[in-house]
Design a protein around this motif. Structure first.
Motif, mmCIF file in Angstrom:
data_model
loop_
_atom_site.group_PDB
_atom_site.id
_atom_site.type_symbol
_atom_site.label_atom_id
_atom_site.label_comp_id
_atom_site.label_asym_id
_atom_site.label_seq_id
_atom_site.Cartn_x
_atom_site.Cartn_y
_atom_site.Cartn_z
ATOM 1 N N ALA A 1 1.982 -9.246 16.281
ATOM 2 C CA ALA A 1 2.861 -10.314 15.813
ATOM 3 C C ALA A 1 3.663 -10.936 16.955
ATOM 4 O O ALA A 1 4.340 -11.934 16.769
ATOM 5 N N VAL B 1 10.902 -10.624 8.126
ATOM 6 C CA VAL B 1 9.767 -10.931 7.265
ATOM 7 C C VAL B 1 10.173 -10.812 5.802
ATOM 8 O O VAL B 1 10.904 -9.884 5.425
ATOM 9 N N SER C 1 3.363 -5.736 13.412
ATOM 10 C CA SER C 1 4.169 -5.853 12.202
ATOM 11 C C SER C 1 3.971 -4.621 11.315
ATOM 12 O O SER C 1 2.839 -4.241 11.030
ATOM 13 N N VAL D 1 7.083 -14.772 7.987
ATOM 14 C CA VAL D 1 8.183 -14.720 8.946
ATOM 15 C C VAL D 1 9.235 -15.741 8.513
ATOM 16 O O VAL D 1 8.939 -16.929 8.376
ATOM 17 N N VAL E 1 2.316 -12.676 8.837
ATOM 18 C CA VAL E 1 1.979 -11.503 9.634
ATOM 19 C C VAL E 1 1.356 -10.478 8.691
ATOM 20 O O VAL E 1 1.627 -10.483 7.490
#
Length: 129
Positions: free
Chosen positions: A58, A105, A72, A78, A52
């Motif tokens: 996202a 993330v 994001s 991710v 992302v």
């Protein structure tokens, strides 16, 4: 009035980000956003292992009123998605900051969050809406 947690960073598009102890970033939508959306009926999260980018779409959250893109607040990989939302998307309404998170993330540069809004700045955005 919506709850705005001081330890989080926010985007003006109503996502929140929390830096965890291991350096990962957990992302969801704010209490203000879930109230505005109404009853959440579907959440689409990015795939684990996908990348992302900061400010890029996202995922999607859908409610009885509307569908909204999820952006994001950081660039990275991710590493987890909240699979519970598949069967219980209403969790976003019930617990937007705890059980209703969307994805996590591993950021390439956590300092990207320095550009995000503080709780006070985000509250001002909400007050203007």
């Amino acid at each position: 009035m919506s709850e705005v947690r001081p330890e989080l960073k926010y985007l003006s598009s109503h996502e929140w980000a929390r830096v965890e102890e291991d350096g990962t970033v957990t992302i969801g939508i704010s209490d203000h956003a879930q109230q505005a959306l109404g009853d959440v009926v579907y959440v689409e999260t990015p795939e684990v292992g996908s990348s992302v980018s900061i400010g890029e779409e996202a995922g999607v959250v859908e409610s009885v009123k509307a569908a909204s893109d999820i952006y994001s607040p950081v660039t990275g990989e991710v590493i987890a998605v909240n699979e519970a939302l598949e069967d219980a998307p209403e969790t976003v309404n019930e617990s937007p900051y705890d059980e209703g998170w969307f994805f996590k993330v591993k950021p390439t540069d956590v300092a990207e969050l320095d550009a995000a809004l503080s709780a006070a700045d985000y509250q001002a955005v909400c007050d203007d809406e």
